[in-house]
Structures are given as C-alpha cells and as structure tokens.
Design an enzyme around this catalytic site. Structure first.
Site, PDB file in Angstrom:
ATOM      1  N   GLY A   1       0.769  -1.230   0.000  1.00 20.05           N
ATOM      2  CA  GLY A   1       0.000   0.000   0.000  1.00 20.05           C
ATOM      3  C   GLY A   1       0.805   1.288   0.000  1.00 20.05           C
TER       4      GLY A   1
ATOM      5  N   HIS B   1     -11.155  14.045 -16.347  1.00 17.26           N
ATOM      6  CA  HIS B   1     -10.441  14.293 -17.605  1.00 17.26           C
ATOM      7  C   HIS B   1      -9.067  14.927 -17.403  1.00 17.26           C
ATOM      8  CE1 HIS B   1     -10.989  18.709 -17.738  1.00 17.26           C
ATOM      9  NE2 HIS B   1     -12.118  18.466 -17.090  1.00 17.26           N
TER      10      HIS B   1
END
Length: 209
Positions: free
Chosen positions: A65, A135
C-alpha cells in the site's frame, strides 16, 4: 486483466483486496515474513520471499500500500534482474476506464473506480475503491489514491504521492512528488513535493520523512 501464473508481492491487505475483487490466475504470494511461508492468504499460498521473484518467469503484481515502500520493492526487484515487462496490471471488473485513458504496468484499480477521458496513470499506481479520476488527470508512477478520492480535471499527482481517504482535489492543481494529503482534505491550492497537507481547506502540517 493479468494472465495465468501471477505472483502477488506482499501478503498485505491490498493483496486480499485484489483477490476479493476477483483477480484470477494467482499462483502464489511472495513475502519476506518467514512466519507466513507455507500459510495461505484468502486461499492463496505464501510460497517464499520477495527475492524468489527473480528466479521465475511469472507475472508480478506488487501489492504494497504505501507509495514509497512499493517503489523501493520495485527498485529492489529491478536490481535482482526483474524486467519491467514482467509486471501485470489489474483493473477490477466493476472499474470503468474511459477509452481515451491509459494505465501503466503494475497498476491496480479496485472496485468502483471511475477514470474518465484522457487521463494518464503511470506504473505501479494503486487506486482503491470508489475513486473518481476525471479528464486529463495525470498520476505519476507509484501514486496511491485511497478509497473515495476525487480528482477534478487536469490534476497532476507526483511520483509516490499518497492521497488519503475521501480527499478531493480542485481542478488543475498539482500534488508534488512524495507528498501526503490527509483523509477528508479539500485541496484548493498546489501541494509542494514532500509536504503533508490536511484539513478543509487543506493546509500544510509538516513534511514527510
């Protein structure tokens, strides 16, 4: 997304999450904790130490992690002769990848992740469940997004940065390399490399070690 004969590197919570998300073809787990050797994690055997990866030709997925630790393990494997081409990529079936977005080798996208248009995710990036990457976002190598992170358009996350659970980053901002953003933070300005920010709005709390 990975083929048969994948070895997970790290007998971790992340490895269990990958297995629970439905990854198939996992042949075993490598971990340096000798007390785990010969045991099973979610039904998958722990077959030996991390260095054993260099002796085989299986695909590898590093399930560690913390961003910096994941990077160090990949570098260690590189010194042992493990080629970049051996790393698998795992995208959970329930994750949604926009057709104009890319994800690099060694990366992990878990359940409910949404990546929209023209985003670029580097190598060994980890995206935990229910994150939204919109985006033109760029996630450099070894970035970690924990559960529920939301990145607005054009955000850039530097190498080995770590973004805490349910944090949100405003459009067009940059999070510097090896920076840490605390859980629930609302990031409204650029975060310099190596700094720790948290709060609403997020502010500087200190520096990473």
């Amino acid at each position: 997304m990975a083929g048969e004969g994948v070895l997970l590197v790290g007998a971790s919570g992340l490895a269990r999450e990958v297995l629970a998300a439905g990854m198939t073809g996992v042949a075993g787990i490598l971990d340096d904790d000798v007390s785990l050797h010969g045991t099973e994690i979610a039904g998958v055997p722990v077959v030996g130490p991390v260095a054993d990866a260099a002796a085989g030709n299986e695909q590898l997925l590093v399930c560690i992690g913390p961003s910096g630790t994941r990077r160090e393990v990949v570098r260690r494997l590189g010194r042992l002769g493990v080629a970049a081409e051996r790393y698998a990529t795992y995208v959970a079936r329930s994750a949604r990848m926009g057709t104009t977005s890319d994800v690099g080798s060694g990366s992990i996208l878990l359940d409910g992740v949404v990546v929209t248009a023209d985003a670029r995710l580097g190598r060994h990036v980890v995206v935990m469940p229910n994150c939204v990457i919109t985006h033109d976002a760029v996630l450099e190598d070894f970035t970690t997004l924990t559960s529920g992170v939301a990145l607005a358009g054009g955000v850039r996350i530097g190498e080995a940065a770590y973004i805490g659970m349910n944090a949100a980053v405003r459009q067009g901002l940059s999070i510097g390399a090896a920076a840490t953003v605390g859980m629930g933070a609302a990031v409204l300005s650029d975060v310099p490399a190596g700094e720790i920010w948290a709060g609403v709005p997020a502010r500087r709390l200190g520096v990473t070690k």
